[in-house]
Design an enzyme around this catalytic site. Structure first.
Site: not given
Ligand code: 8YV
Length: 327
Positions: A238-240, A287, A269, A179, A158, A156
């Site tokens: 750095i996503a989730r 984060h 987290e 995707r 980022i 995307g």
């Protein structure tokens, strides 16, 4: 005329609270710890809007307990804390904060990549511990960044920002998997080549994860995927949290199946898997990828502007489920 009431569920810049007070009765939870679900529901009683972060879960149970709620404005681009179908079914609009954090977050992706590849925090701990008494040719020798192969999973805004930094700033060969494939123009602009996931895992010297979290991306990187990576590779998330199987990663790092990891996000987290805290070859940050003063202010302003715009004029700026408003 009584003004609409809203809840700001987390500490936010005073000037943004002032802006909101010009339009609303504002209940501001300014404590450092988030509100547990039952308290969040209690504080939301009578509120038509809420400003949240990624840690407040907006699900069917909360929505049913707060039937007057009309909009939840997330101060985050990710919105996996929203149960979007449940919100849409109840005509509750959700908004996020895209664009304003793209370049800052891409900067941090690169910061974490550099720190991980060049063993910055590991060597600082060594120095602070007073252990720097001698020199060795391989002391904190890390992985090359310039000219290496940068892999990006999730392409995307980022991901494209990270690709541009790698290709144009560090002369890296950039490959990505997503995707959907980018247009040839976008691929050329960020100097990236599309590959399948197996090739991405096998070829990347540095693999950066920037994909959204969903049921289908849960543990997208687990023991089997790590086994396909180079033993010299680094992995950056750095996503989730939840996209990486943190327990499997800790084992792989301890056994040096990959060289190192840099993690800004964690499963569960702010709790961090205890095994990650004891392996030396991982850089851990709480984060903070979007955390510059200017960007956090822009995110808070955009979340506030969404509340003002929707609750006073019926139009949100960056809705994630505009279908919630369909007649
Ligand atoms: C936020 C983030 O700081 O925007 C996102 O999706 O992960 C971070 O920028 C965090 O989620 C707090 O809302």
């Amino acid at each position: 005329m009584t003004r609409p009431a809203i809840l700001v569920a987390r500490p936010v810049f005073p000037q943004v609270i002032e802006l909101l007070r010009q339009h609303f009765e504002v209940d501001h939870h300014a404590g450092d710890n988030g509100l547990p679900p039952a308290e969040l529901i209690a504080r939301l009683q009578g509120k038509v809007g809420a400003l949240t972060t990624g840690s407040e879960r907006i699900d069917a149970a909360l929505l049913d307990a707060c039937p007057q709620l009309r909009i939840v404005a997330n101060m985050a681009v990710g919105f996996n804390n929203f149960d979007v179908p449940a919100m849409s079914a109840r005509r509750v609009l959700g908004t996020n904060t895209p664009d304003v954090l793209t370049e800052t977050t891409a900067d941090f992706g690169f910061a974490l990549l550099m720190a991980t590849a060049r063993r910055v925090t590991e060597s600082e701990h060594f120095l602070r511990a007073g252990l720097w008494t001698q020199w060795r040719y391989d002391m904190f020798a890390g992985a090359e960044v310039h000219g290496s192969t940068l892999g990006i999973l999730g392409m995307g805004r980022i991901g494209q920002g990270i690709a541009r930094r790698g290709a144009h700033g560090f002369g890296m060969k950039v490959i990505y998997h997503n995707r959907s494939r980018l247009s040839p123009e976008l691929e050329a602009g960020c100097g990236a080549r599309y590959v399948d996931k197996a090739e991405l895992l096998a070829q990347a010297d540095h693999l950066v994860l920037v994909l959204p979290y969903s049921a289908s991306s849960h543990h997208a990187i687990g023991a089997a995927e790590i086994a396909q990576m180079k033993p010299t590779a680094t992995l950056i998330n750095i996503a989730r949290g939840g996209i990486v199987d943190d327990a499997a990663l800790a084992v792989a790092l301890r056994e040096r199946r990959i060289a190192a990891a840099g993690l800004d996000v964690f499963e569960g987290e702010p709790t961090v898997h205890p095994d990650l805290l004891t392996v030396p070859n991982v850089v851990l940050t709480p984060h903070i990828a979007s955390a510059t003063v200017a960007t956090r202010l822009a995110m808070a302003r955009l979340a506030a502007d969404n509340l003002v715009s929707y609750l006073t004029r019926g139009q949100a700026l960056t809705p994630v489920n505009p279908q919630a408003l369909a007649p």
